[in-house]
Design an enzyme around this catalytic site. Sequence first.
Site, mmCIF file in Angstrom:
data_model
loop_
_atom_site.group_PDB
_atom_site.id
_atom_site.type_symbol
_atom_site.label_atom_id
_atom_site.label_comp_id
_atom_site.label_asym_id
_atom_site.label_seq_id
_atom_site.Cartn_x
_atom_site.Cartn_y
_atom_site.Cartn_z
ATOM 1 N N HIS A 1 0.812 -1.391 0.041
ATOM 2 C CA HIS A 1 0.004 0.144 0.046
ATOM 3 C C HIS A 1 0.842 1.290 0.048
ATOM 4 O O HIS A 1 1.981 1.571 0.555
ATOM 5 C CB HIS A 1 -1.122 0.032 1.100
ATOM 6 C CG HIS A 1 -0.531 -0.051 2.557
ATOM 7 N ND1 HIS A 1 -0.304 1.416 3.184
ATOM 8 C CD2 HIS A 1 -0.270 -0.751 3.569
ATOM 9 C CE1 HIS A 1 0.292 0.943 4.389
ATOM 10 N NE2 HIS A 1 0.302 -0.278 4.617
ATOM 11 N N ASP B 1 5.568 2.268 6.752
ATOM 12 C CA ASP B 1 4.653 1.507 6.698
ATOM 13 C C ASP B 1 3.574 2.343 5.606
ATOM 14 O O ASP B 1 2.999 3.309 6.174
ATOM 15 C CB ASP B 1 3.811 1.606 8.136
ATOM 16 C CG ASP B 1 2.586 0.773 8.027
ATOM 17 O OD1 ASP B 1 2.073 0.258 7.107
ATOM 18 O OD2 ASP B 1 1.803 0.869 9.107
ATOM 19 N N GLU C 1 -5.273 1.586 2.533
ATOM 20 C CA GLU C 1 -4.941 0.498 3.297
ATOM 21 C C GLU C 1 -5.469 1.126 5.086
ATOM 22 O O GLU C 1 -6.025 0.217 5.681
ATOM 23 C CB GLU C 1 -3.699 -0.235 3.234
ATOM 24 C CG GLU C 1 -3.686 -1.689 3.838
ATOM 25 C CD GLU C 1 -2.954 -1.381 5.240
ATOM 26 O OE1 GLU C 1 -3.049 -2.424 6.018
ATOM 27 O OE2 GLU C 1 -2.820 -0.399 5.800
ATOM 28 N N GLU C 2 -4.661 2.065 5.279
ATOM 29 C CA GLU C 2 -4.719 2.590 6.680
ATOM 30 C C GLU C 2 -6.062 2.921 7.065
ATOM 31 O O GLU C 2 -6.246 3.019 8.278
ATOM 32 C CB GLU C 2 -3.833 3.642 6.940
ATOM 33 C CG GLU C 2 -2.441 3.152 6.508
ATOM 34 C CD GLU C 2 -1.914 2.420 7.758
ATOM 35 O OE1 GLU C 2 -2.368 1.886 8.634
ATOM 36 O OE2 GLU C 2 -0.332 1.988 7.492
ATOM 37 N N ASP D 1 3.657 -6.166 3.560
ATOM 38 C CA ASP D 1 3.472 -5.126 4.517
ATOM 39 C C ASP D 1 4.697 -5.300 5.673
ATOM 40 O O ASP D 1 5.459 -6.203 5.688
ATOM 41 C CB ASP D 1 2.059 -5.241 5.077
ATOM 42 C CG ASP D 1 1.516 -3.941 5.549
ATOM 43 O OD1 ASP D 1 2.191 -3.046 5.891
ATOM 44 O OD2 ASP D 1 0.347 -3.798 5.283
ATOM 45 N N HIS E 1 3.307 3.596 12.959
ATOM 46 C CA HIS E 1 2.515 4.687 13.349
ATOM 47 C C HIS E 1 2.789 5.726 14.104
ATOM 48 O O HIS E 1 2.227 6.242 14.988
ATOM 49 C CB HIS E 1 1.082 3.921 13.873
ATOM 50 C CG HIS E 1 0.435 3.222 12.996
ATOM 51 N ND1 HIS E 1 -1.096 3.314 12.734
ATOM 52 C CD2 HIS E 1 0.683 2.452 11.953
ATOM 53 C CE1 HIS E 1 -1.144 2.304 11.587
ATOM 54 N NE2 HIS E 1 -0.191 2.063 10.970
#
Length: 370
Positions: free
Chosen positions: A69, A184, A216-217, A239, A325
């Site tokens: 992603h 990410d 995606e997130e 991922d 994150h």
Amino acid sequence: MSNEAIDLELLRNLSEADGIGGREREVSRIVHSYAQPYVDNIYYDNLGSIILKQNGINKNGPKVMLSAHMDEVGFEVRQITEQGFLKLLPIGGWWGHVMPAQEMTVTTNDNKKYIGVIGSRAPHGLSDEVKNKVMKPMSMFLDMGVDNKFEIEQMGIEIGNMITPNIKVRQMNNPNYLLGKAWDDRFSLGAELEVMKRTSVMDHEATLYFTGSTQEEVGIRGARSAVHKIKPDLAIAMDVTTAQDTPLDDRNVDNLGKGVVLAVLDSLTIANKGLLYRMKRLATEQKLDIRYDFMTVGGTDACNIHKAMDGIPTMTVSMPTRYMHSPRLMVNLDDYKQTITLLTEFCKTLSEKDVSLFKETTREALVDKY
């Protein structure tokens, strides 16, 4: 393991590009430009996922989808106060502890970029109750260093504009360690493009689809539309996973720099056992380091890919990252190189007859084949 050089400039460009869910165009343009010499066709689905098609030598060969992603966690402008502060709307999951006093980039509709800082408090005089309380992202604001709302409007900043961490990639004291934002999943996206580059000069039976998925997130959305566009025979999601090798965890799990991570399951997907066994065999043959991941919270593009149509044999291949994150994540190039080697070998050796094996459902039948 292959000794081919890694394109660090590609990784730098991918990491430093700004692209939250629904605003991935800056990233997809980098992907499009890089991919042109290595693929036969480039197209998009209606959610903006980019699909890079590389033909195989067999027109009837299996259709293989790799998916990483493009979006990162970030924010949108939710409100502009009369004093010129920007209230934040989180796009993706944020923990309040990692946000105060961080520099952020606001990208306007005409792609101008402005730097601000998330407001924070000095600890002097704060009660223990306040100091020990985690601030909620929705209560935070971006200080743009202006006098009032009028100055913000003159800059062209509007409600809904994208906000992302203002972080440049840095090779650490051991240059195998990279610090940057958006690993990410831009770290996986870079690995996917490296695989594409290598397979472009190989004879492979499969038709390969290298996908940069969107959103995606915020719900694994882009992979759902892309898989219906491609209609693959099997798929590999790429991922990152959470490294647990620092004093914060003290578990010595998914350490950086220790090789390939094969995801047995996560909370949303169980790996196809045929694919899992094939990856294990190939990794052993290539003398790669193998680890297994059991992530009980969260998921990857595999979640929506494997449920598409009448079911797609799917698994996830991961790379660990520290501080996921947050504005700054850390990854390791040894994991990157091993993952590229494994997936290049997988794409190169896959044949039409393999697809039916991956669709077998009993472990006994698969063990005999692998």
